[in-house]
Design a protein around this motif. Structure first.
Motif, mmCIF file in Angstrom:
data_model
loop_
_atom_site.group_PDB
_atom_site.id
_atom_site.type_symbol
_atom_site.label_atom_id
_atom_site.label_comp_id
_atom_site.label_asym_id
_atom_site.label_seq_id
_atom_site.Cartn_x
_atom_site.Cartn_y
_atom_site.Cartn_z
ATOM 1 N N LYS A 77 0.873 -1.167 0.000
ATOM 2 C CA LYS A 77 0.000 0.000 0.000
ATOM 3 C C LYS A 77 0.907 1.213 0.000
ATOM 4 C CE LYS A 77 -3.334 -0.185 2.996
ATOM 5 N NZ LYS A 77 -4.204 -0.005 4.180
ATOM 6 N N GLN A 83 0.189 10.329 -0.063
ATOM 7 C CA GLN A 83 -0.840 9.328 0.210
ATOM 8 C C GLN A 83 -1.670 9.713 1.432
ATOM 9 O OE1 GLN A 83 -1.616 6.760 -1.720
ATOM 10 N NE2 GLN A 83 -3.301 6.203 -0.390
ATOM 11 N N ARG A 86 -4.704 11.680 0.630
ATOM 12 C CA ARG A 86 -5.753 11.022 -0.147
ATOM 13 C C ARG A 86 -6.687 10.256 0.778
ATOM 14 N NH1 ARG A 86 -2.537 8.116 -5.096
ATOM 15 N NH2 ARG A 86 -1.435 9.956 -5.809
ATOM 16 N N ARG A 88 -8.241 7.620 -0.569
ATOM 17 C CA ARG A 88 -8.202 6.297 -1.168
ATOM 18 C C ARG A 88 -6.765 5.780 -1.180
ATOM 19 N NH1 ARG A 88 -10.854 7.328 -6.796
ATOM 20 N NH2 ARG A 88 -10.854 5.064 -6.946
ATOM 21 N N ASN A 89 -6.602 4.493 -0.964
ATOM 22 C CA ASN A 89 -5.275 3.889 -0.948
ATOM 23 C C ASN A 89 -4.918 3.352 -2.322
ATOM 24 O OD1 ASN A 89 -4.727 4.117 1.918
ATOM 25 N ND2 ASN A 89 -6.363 2.627 2.171
ATOM 26 N N ARG A 90 -3.654 3.483 -2.666
ATOM 27 C CA ARG A 90 -3.157 2.905 -3.910
ATOM 28 C C ARG A 90 -2.252 1.733 -3.566
ATOM 29 N NH1 ARG A 90 0.420 5.765 -8.685
ATOM 30 N NH2 ARG A 90 1.170 3.812 -9.547
ATOM 31 N N SER A 107 -0.906 -1.361 -10.622
ATOM 32 C CA SER A 107 -1.414 -0.609 -9.470
ATOM 33 C C SER A 107 -2.934 -0.733 -9.445
ATOM 34 C CB SER A 107 -1.005 0.862 -9.537
ATOM 35 O OG SER A 107 -1.641 1.507 -10.624
ATOM 36 N N THR A 109 -6.340 1.064 -7.134
ATOM 37 C CA THR A 109 -6.755 2.064 -6.153
ATOM 38 C C THR A 109 -8.060 1.639 -5.506
ATOM 39 O OG1 THR A 109 -5.676 3.791 -7.444
ATOM 40 C CG2 THR A 109 -7.269 4.513 -5.810
#
Length: 198
Positions: A77, A83, A86, A88-90, A107, A109
């Protein structure tokens, strides 16, 4: 499924089959190697394992291994200041070589709303007509979701099993990469707080 023989493998052709492949996913308790799950083929042979937290000592780190214990993918992650801003996690998937090196492969998201948004997956290269390569649709929690390519062809489907939530099936279509599919399932497992989550 039409056109699937023309699909190039994401990780390696050794993880692709010329016929549909039914994989069985069985969760491990958190006390066993930090949780995670094992993946069996139709002959009940171990083909993949996914190790969750506890193994690497950090949250948001997963490792996909083959049936012999060799590391295939490192999935992390993405962190850092950008990050943290954000909502949302990538997640990034890296191919691991025998010398311990890593090469970026894909990747993914997290969805904005876990129950209603498709989850998009981007491969290392750019230029697909829709700006993404694969999409997860449906409900992973209900064991009723598909992974589709950007053309709308289903490459894999997560299905319920009579064994309850700790046991389910993943049907991978011919010519598609089983290791990549299991890597995506590992991320979904973590997003929805299942066996790989600390």
């Amino acid at each position: 499924m039409g056109g699937s023989s023309n699909v190039m493998p994401v990780i390696s052709k050794i993880y692709c089959s010329s016929s549909p492949t039914m994989l069985t996913v069985r969760k491990r308790p958190h006390v066993v190697n930090g949780g995670g799950f094992v993946v069996l083929n139709s002959s009940q042979n171990l083909v993949f394992t996914v190790e969750g937290c506890g193994t690497l000592g950090a949250k948001g780190e997963l490792v996909l291994k083959d049936g012999d214990g060799g590391s295939i993918l490192s999935i992390t992650k993405k962190g850092g200041i950008a990050q943290a801003l954000r909502t949302r996690n990538r997640w990034n998937g890296y191919l691991m070589d025998y010398e311990g090196g890593k090469k970026f492969i894909f990747s993914l998201t997290d969805p904005k709303c876990p129950m209603s948004n498709a989850i998009r997956i981007h491969l290392e290269h750019k230029g697909q007509s829709k700006g993404w390569d694969f999409e997860v649709n449906g409900s992973f929690i209900d064991r009723a979701c598909t992974i589709e390519n950007y053309k709308g062809n289903i490459i894999a489907q997560v299905e319920e099993s009579t064994g309850g939530k700790d046991l389910y099936h993943v049907m991978v279509q011919p010519g598609h990469d089983q290791a990549f599919t299991v890597g995506v399932v590992a991320i979904l497992d973590n997003i929805y707080g299942e066996s790989t989550r600390c």
